[in-house]
Design an enzyme around this catalytic site. Structure first.
Site, mmCIF file in Angstrom:
data_model
loop_
_atom_site.group_PDB
_atom_site.id
_atom_site.type_symbol
_atom_site.label_atom_id
_atom_site.label_comp_id
_atom_site.label_asym_id
_atom_site.label_seq_id
_atom_site.Cartn_x
_atom_site.Cartn_y
_atom_site.Cartn_z
ATOM 1 N N GLU A 1 -0.265 1.491 8.952
ATOM 2 C CA GLU A 1 -1.494 1.725 9.699
ATOM 3 C C GLU A 1 -1.546 2.105 10.952
ATOM 4 O O GLU A 1 -0.619 2.023 11.704
ATOM 5 C CB GLU A 1 -2.734 1.365 9.434
ATOM 6 C CG GLU A 1 -3.889 1.494 8.284
ATOM 7 C CD GLU A 1 -3.491 0.589 7.499
ATOM 8 O OE1 GLU A 1 -2.234 -0.401 7.693
ATOM 9 O OE2 GLU A 1 -3.577 0.720 5.886
ATOM 10 N N CYS B 1 -4.869 -0.493 -7.032
ATOM 11 C CA CYS B 1 -3.493 -0.773 -6.185
ATOM 12 C C CYS B 1 -4.016 -1.993 -5.807
ATOM 13 O O CYS B 1 -2.687 -2.620 -5.706
ATOM 14 C CB CYS B 1 -3.845 0.491 -5.237
ATOM 15 S SG CYS B 1 -4.577 -0.262 -3.835
ATOM 16 N N THR C 1 -4.342 5.306 7.172
ATOM 17 C CA THR C 1 -3.478 4.488 6.697
ATOM 18 C C THR C 1 -1.871 5.581 6.153
ATOM 19 O O THR C 1 -2.418 6.395 5.872
ATOM 20 C CB THR C 1 -4.043 4.403 4.799
ATOM 21 O OG1 THR C 1 -4.311 3.261 4.919
ATOM 22 C CG2 THR C 1 -2.793 3.253 3.951
ATOM 23 N N CYS D 1 1.056 -0.884 -0.024
ATOM 24 C CA CYS D 1 -0.614 -0.446 -0.273
ATOM 25 C C CYS D 1 1.181 1.313 -0.006
ATOM 26 O O CYS D 1 1.691 1.326 0.804
ATOM 27 C CB CYS D 1 -0.679 -0.041 1.296
ATOM 28 S SG CYS D 1 -1.202 1.435 1.868
ATOM 29 N N HIS E 1 -12.523 5.813 -3.172
ATOM 30 C CA HIS E 1 -11.609 4.493 -2.156
ATOM 31 C C HIS E 1 -11.853 3.595 -2.535
ATOM 32 O O HIS E 1 -11.369 3.275 -3.422
ATOM 33 C CB HIS E 1 -11.799 5.804 -0.701
ATOM 34 C CG HIS E 1 -10.474 4.990 -0.024
ATOM 35 N ND1 HIS E 1 -9.438 5.282 -0.775
ATOM 36 C CD2 HIS E 1 -10.220 3.846 0.485
ATOM 37 C CE1 HIS E 1 -7.949 4.582 -0.366
ATOM 38 N NE2 HIS E 1 -8.608 3.745 0.617
ATOM 39 N N GLU F 1 -7.268 -5.271 4.335
ATOM 40 C CA GLU F 1 -7.489 -4.190 4.083
ATOM 41 C C GLU F 1 -8.479 -4.486 2.900
ATOM 42 O O GLU F 1 -9.807 -3.382 2.301
ATOM 43 C CB GLU F 1 -7.115 -3.185 3.507
ATOM 44 C CG GLU F 1 -7.219 -1.537 3.604
ATOM 45 C CD GLU F 1 -6.062 -0.808 2.814
ATOM 46 O OE1 GLU F 1 -5.259 -1.417 2.175
ATOM 47 O OE2 GLU F 1 -6.867 0.327 3.673
ATOM 48 N N TYR G 1 -9.758 1.131 -5.751
ATOM 49 C CA TYR G 1 -8.856 -0.342 -4.441
ATOM 50 C C TYR G 1 -9.001 -1.434 -5.990
ATOM 51 O O TYR G 1 -8.107 -2.006 -6.565
ATOM 52 C CB TYR G 1 -9.737 -0.767 -3.603
ATOM 53 C CG TYR G 1 -9.536 -1.156 -2.576
ATOM 54 C CD1 TYR G 1 -8.936 0.282 -2.092
ATOM 55 C CD2 TYR G 1 -9.825 -1.902 -1.150
ATOM 56 C CE1 TYR G 1 -8.629 0.841 -0.525
ATOM 57 C CE2 TYR G 1 -9.660 -1.305 -0.243
ATOM 58 C CZ TYR G 1 -9.229 -0.102 -0.052
ATOM 59 O OH TYR G 1 -8.878 0.611 1.019
ATOM 60 N N CYS H 1 -3.719 7.415 -2.125
ATOM 61 C CA CYS H 1 -4.980 7.438 -2.415
ATOM 62 C C CYS H 1 -6.074 8.268 -1.593
ATOM 63 O O CYS H 1 -7.224 8.887 -1.397
ATOM 64 C CB CYS H 1 -5.290 6.606 -2.367
ATOM 65 S SG CYS H 1 -3.743 5.199 -3.892
HETATM 66 FE FE1 SF4 Z 1 -2.759 2.302 -0.211
HETATM 67 FE FE2 SF4 Z 1 -4.722 1.349 -1.658
HETATM 68 FE FE3 SF4 Z 1 -5.672 2.503 -0.238
HETATM 69 FE FE4 SF4 Z 1 -3.893 3.968 -2.339
HETATM 70 S S1 SF4 Z 1 -6.068 3.161 -2.442
HETATM 71 S S2 SF4 Z 1 -3.984 4.509 -0.142
HETATM 72 S S3 SF4 Z 1 -2.746 1.747 -2.661
HETATM 73 S S4 SF4 Z 1 -4.641 1.096 -0.104
HETATM 74 FE FE FE Z 2 -7.713 1.706 2.523
#
Ligand code: SF4
Ligand code: FE
Length: 487
Positions: free
Chosen positions: A258, A300, A191, A100, A293, A448, A297, A104
């Site tokens: 985190e 990422c 995060t 991660c 958000h 996550e 995902y 983001c």
């Molecule tokens: Fe982390 Fe993915 Fe959330 Fe970006 S979108 S902060 S990489 S978990």
């Molecule tokens: Fe997240």
């Protein structure tokens, strides 16, 4: 400035005076702590890739606030194409870090805040949008990383904020002054907070009239007075503290983190308050941030999935079975699942639309479908990777044993796989699979995937709300020739 280099980013973090605690102690220099550094490296990759010409189409954008070239992580999306580029950028970063990369959350929070404040002002005649725009222009100009903070501890889940035995279970305003407010509470699962310059706080649920003190949104520096962070443990985290930590880490350079963030009576000046009691807009802000958000995902996790699939394929090669039909089929299945997630990320972006404020928002239904799939597919991909890797990924002796004068020769002899493959390569790939499916990176890739950006049930509620069932029923009636009786 507009765009910082990787080195400038790290230098700027060093100047912050954050209160970070780990194992009961205040961390002296977070940017040098072996458990924290891999996560800093991941976030720093968002700056490093922006320096490379071949990635600048994805990593950079032109600010609509000041006309400067900025990092896309601080950009307010202006089209569906921008939203698609965001997903591609996130996949690229997942591929480069296998973890991660944390940046983001602020990007998604800023985009939600930008359009929600606009609609709040429209209704209430407030000036939140102007204040937020000014704030975000400053963030863009500095190329800062902003952490978005949403999740409150929530105490007894059946009770609203005002009915909790402890009124601090949701972050709240404890004092209103002429020059600002004082807030108290905590945010969970934060995060990347230790690698961020600022934190942008939002409520975590829709609010009722009586929840006014809890309907609050604001931004403060991450080293503001009264903020302290308690670092979250990850499986296998102390391996990073071992001498010459390398092979056994699996992912030797990158990670995520985190923290629990405590807001112990933090003062927020007026110009940094973006919601102050407008309870009816808390739900909108939550839904929009979550929507952005949830779409993230689809980028990422897919990038990290690419790394895991590659590792599984290499494990098969190193075991001498790359041609076995069941292995090939499992790899195909992993690719199928991974690309399905990507398709969802792209689809909710392609179907994005313009908000009243002018920035673009993803398609809500498709973003929730995306995240619902993310609660399942990475688990199956990890299961298949473990199947292909074999039990050695969790029974292998430490690298110290491999390097030991007496024991090393036995391990080199008996852990040999396919001819021509150094045993160390086998070690490294199995450790990488362990890292992503069970170790430090499993926080970002597995759990996550389940709970980040909202647990599965939160998406199901949104899917139900967006499903337009009446339209579907009307379609069925029409095709079946059902004519309603009118009274
Ligand atoms: Fe982390 Fe993915 Fe959330 Fe970006 S979108 S902060 S990489 S978990
Ligand atoms: Fe997240």
């Amino acid at each position: 400035m507009g765009v910082m280099t990787r080195a400038q980013y790290i230098e700027s973090l060093e100047k912050l005076n954050m209160k970070v605690y780990m194992f009961g102690e205040l961390v002296d220099k977070p940017t040098e702590h072996p458990i924290i550094v891999p996560s800093m490296n991941s976030l720093a990759m968002t700056y490093a890739l922006a320096e490379k010409a071949e990635h600048q189409d994805l990593m950079l954008a032109k600010s609509t606030l000041n006309g400067e070239t900025i990092n896309r992580f601080n950009y307010l999306h202006q089209s569906s194409e921008d939203l698609i580029k965001k997903i591609k950028m996130q996949r690229l970063l997942g591929q480069k870090t296998g973890a991660c990369f944390q940046r983001c959350v602020g990007m998604d929070a800023a985009n939600a805040m930008f359009n929600t404040t606009f609609e709040m002002d429209e209704k209430h005649g407030t000036d939140y949008h102007e204040k937020f725009t000014k704030y975000w222009r400053y963030i863009q100009q500095k190329d800062y990383t902003v952490d978005g903070a949403m999740t409150d501890p929530k105490g007894d889940r059946s009770l609203p904020p005002t009915k909790q035995i402890d009124p601090d279970m949701y972050l709240r305003i404890v004092e209103r002054r002429d020059d600002g407010i004082v807030v108290r509470g905590a945010k969970m699962h934060q995060t990347g907070m230790v690698n961020s310059h600022e934190v942008l706080v939002m409520p975590t649920i829709a609010m009722r009239e009586e929840d006014k003190d809890y309907a609050v949104s604001f931004a403060v520096p991450s080293d503001a007075n009264g903020i302290l962070m308690i670092y979250g443990r990850q499986s296998c985290d102390t391996r990073k503290m071992e001498d010459n930590a390398d092979v056994d880490l699996g992912n030797c350079k990158f990670g995520g983190h985190e923290v629990v963030v405590i807001f112990d009576d933090v003062f927020v000046p007026n110009e940094r308050i973006f919601m102050n009691g407008e309870t009816e807009f808390a739900g909108m802000l939550v839904e929009r941030f979550a929507g952005y958000h949830r779409s993230s995902y689809g980028g990422c996790k897919v990038g990290v999935g690419d790394v895991l699939i590659g590792a599984a394929a290499l494990a098969a090669e190193y075991n001498g079975v790359p041609k076995a039909s069941h292995i090939k089929d499992k790899l195909i299945e992993m690719v199928h699942l991974n690309e399905t997630l990507y398709s969802c990320g792209i689809a909710c972006s392609a179907e994005g639309s313009k908000t009243k404020a002018g920035n673009y928002i993803i398609d809500m239904l498709l973003a929730n479908i995306c995240k619902q799939n993310v609660t399942r597919f990475p688990y199956e991909i990890a299961r298949l990777a473990e199947d292909i890797a074999g039990g050695l990924m969790v029974t292998m002796p430490s690298d110290k044993d491999f390097k030991d004068e007496k024991l090393g020769k036995y391990l080199e002899k008996y852990l040999k796989g396919a001819d021509g493959v150094p045993v160390e390569h086998r070690q490294r790939i199995l450790r990488l699979i362990e890292n992503i499916s069970l170790g430090t990176a499993a926080v970002g890739y597995r759990t996550e995937s389940m709970h980040g950006a909202g647990s599965p049930q939160a998406q199901r509620i949104m899917i139900s709300r967006q499903s337009n069932m009446d339209m579907k029923k009307a379609l069925a009636k029409n095709i079946a020739g059902i004519i309603e009786l009118t009274q």
